[in-house]
Design an enzyme around this catalytic site. Structure first.
Site, PDB file in Angstrom:
ATOM      1  N   HIS A 275       0.815  -1.214   0.000  1.00 55.43           N
ATOM      2  CA  HIS A 275       0.000   0.000   0.000  1.00 55.43           C
ATOM      3  C   HIS A 275       0.850   1.266   0.000  1.00 55.43           C
ATOM      4  O   HIS A 275       0.340   2.363  -0.244  1.00 55.43           O
ATOM      5  CB  HIS A 275      -0.933  -0.005   1.204  1.00 55.43           C
ATOM      6  CG  HIS A 275      -2.093   0.933   1.080  1.00 55.43           C
ATOM      7  ND1 HIS A 275      -2.717   1.189  -0.125  1.00 55.43           N
ATOM      8  CD2 HIS A 275      -2.752   1.675   2.000  1.00 55.43           C
ATOM      9  CE1 HIS A 275      -3.709   2.051   0.075  1.00 55.43           C
ATOM     10  NE2 HIS A 275      -3.737   2.365   1.352  1.00 55.43           N
ATOM     11  N   ASP A 279      -2.177   2.605  -4.432  1.00 56.45           N
ATOM     12  CA  ASP A 279      -3.443   2.996  -3.821  1.00 56.45           C
ATOM     13  C   ASP A 279      -4.484   1.922  -4.134  1.00 56.45           C
ATOM     14  O   ASP A 279      -4.266   1.035  -4.964  1.00 56.45           O
ATOM     15  CB  ASP A 279      -3.923   4.335  -4.388  1.00 56.45           C
ATOM     16  CG  ASP A 279      -3.047   5.488  -3.912  1.00 56.45           C
ATOM     17  OD1 ASP A 279      -2.444   5.346  -2.828  1.00 56.45           O
ATOM     18  OD2 ASP A 279      -2.972   6.508  -4.608  1.00 56.45           O
TER      19      ASP A 279
END
Length: 302
Positions: A275, A279
Site C-alpha cells: 500500500h 493505492d
C-alpha cells in the site's frame, strides 16, 4: 520513497546479489521459525541453534566469496538452500493489503477443452490455466504499471522503479520446499511460450538444477495454491516486488447471470499489494482487469 525512476535490465541486475547480502542484518532478533524444509536442512547440517536458518553462516560465506571476486550467478540451489528457500528473514516494512475477487472460468475452460489436444500435438506441452492467467496478469499490469513496480534501495535513499516488461515469478513446489523462479519477458510470450517456460522451470526445480540467476529479477509473482486444493488465501509479498497474485481451486458454484441462478466454474483471485506504492485504485483496477480478461479470454489474443 525519495525518487521515481526507470531501470533497464542491466541496471536491475547489476550488483543485486552483493547489495542484498550487505544490507541484510545479522542480529539474532531477526531470526524466525523456519518451515519444515529449513528445519530439516538445519538438522542435517547441524546449524547453530542461535541461527536456525543457517542464514548468517551462508551469508558470511557468500560475502567472502564475493570479496574474493566470485560470482553468485551459476550457483545451484544446493549451494545456498537457506537463503533461497526462505530469503525474507529481515523485517519487511511493506504495508500489505489483500484485495479479492472471483473469476468466471467458463470461457477459459471451454477454450482449453476445445484446443488442448491440438495445442499439445503442435507445441509438445499441455495447455493449462496458468498461461491464461499469466497472460491476463500481464494485461492487467500493463494497464496498472504501479502494481508491477517496486520500492528499492537502502533506507533514506529509496526510489520507486517502474518496469516496461514483466518478469513473472512463479511459485513452484520442489522436493525441499517452495521456490520462485522467473519467467523472463512473460508479457511478450505466447501461450505456448509461457507453458513451456513454466514446465521447464518446474522440471528443473524438481531436479534441483535451478540457479541463483533463475530466481532473481522478478517484477510480479503468481502463486497457485489451487494445485493443492486451496480455496482461498492471502498470498505473501515477494520483496522487493509490490504485488503477488494468489490463484485457487476452480470449483463449481452458484452465481447469478441474467437474473437466473446458474452453476459456473469459479476461481477466487487474491491480490496482495504494498500500500506504500499502490493505492486502492491501482490494485482493484488491476484485479478487475484480470477478472474480465479471464471471463473473456479472446481479449488475451489481441
Amino acid at each position: 520513497p525519495g525518487h521515481i525512476g526507470t531501470r533497464s535490465r542491466d541496471d536491475e541486475r547489476r550488483g543485486q546479489e552483493r547489495e542484498q547480502l550487505e544490507h541484510q542484518p545479522d542480529d539474532e532478533d531477526q531470526c524466525v521459525v523456519p518451515p519444515p524444509a529449513q528445519r530439516e536442512h538445519r538438522d542435517e547440517h547441524r546449524c547453530d541453534h542461535h541461527d536456525p536458518l543457517g542464514v548468517r553462516q551462508t551469508r558470511r560465506a557468500l560475502r567472502e566469496d564475493g570479496h574474493r571476486g566470485g560470482s553468485l550467478v551459476g550457483k545451484t540451489l544446493d549451494a545456498v538452500p537457506a537463503l533461497l528457500s526462505y530469503p525474507n528473514v529481515h523485517h519487511d516494512p511493506a504495508a500489505v493489503r489483500p484485495t479479492c475477487n472471483t473469476a468466471d472460468m467458463s470461457d477459459a475452460t471451454a477454450s482449453r477443452d476445445k484446443f488442448k489436444d491440438q495445442f499439445e500435438k503442435k507445441h509438445g506441452v499441455t495447455l493449462g490455466f496458468m498461461s491464461f492467467l499469466a497472460k491476463a496478469a500481464c494485461l492487467a499490469l500493463k494497464d496498472s504499471p504501479a502494481v508491477n513496480g517496486q520500492i528499492d534501495g537502502p533506507e533514506g535513499a529509496q526510489e520507486i522503479v517502474y518496469f516496461d516488461y514483466v518478469d513473472l515469478s512463479v511459485a513452484v513446489s520442489a522436493p525441499n520446499g517452495l521456490v520462485v523462479p522467473v519467467v523472463r519477458n512473460a508479457d511478450s510470450l505466447s501461450f505456448a511460450g509461457i507453458e513451456k517456460a513454466i514446465a521447464d522451470l518446474g522440471k528443473r526445480a524438481r531436479e534441483g538444477t535451478l540457479t541463483m540467476a533463475d530466481m532473481k529479477g522478478g517484477t510480479f509473482t503468481i502463486s497457485n495454491g489451487g494445485v493443492f486444493g486451496g480455496l482461498m488465501s492471502t498470498p505473501i509479498l515477494n520483496p522487493p516486488q509490490s504485488a503477488v497474485l494468489g490463484l485457487h481451486r476452480i470449483e463449481d458454484r452458484p452465481v447469478v447471470r441474467g437474473g437466473q441462478i446458474v452453476i459456473r466454474p469459479m476461481n477466487y483471485l487474491a491480490l496482495s499489494d504494498d500500500h506504500r506504492l499502490n493505492d486502492g485504485r491501482e490494485a482493484v483496477t488491476a484485479l478487475k482487469t484480470l477478472q474480465e480478461a479471464i471471463a473473456a479470454p479472446s481479449r488475451l489474443l489481441s
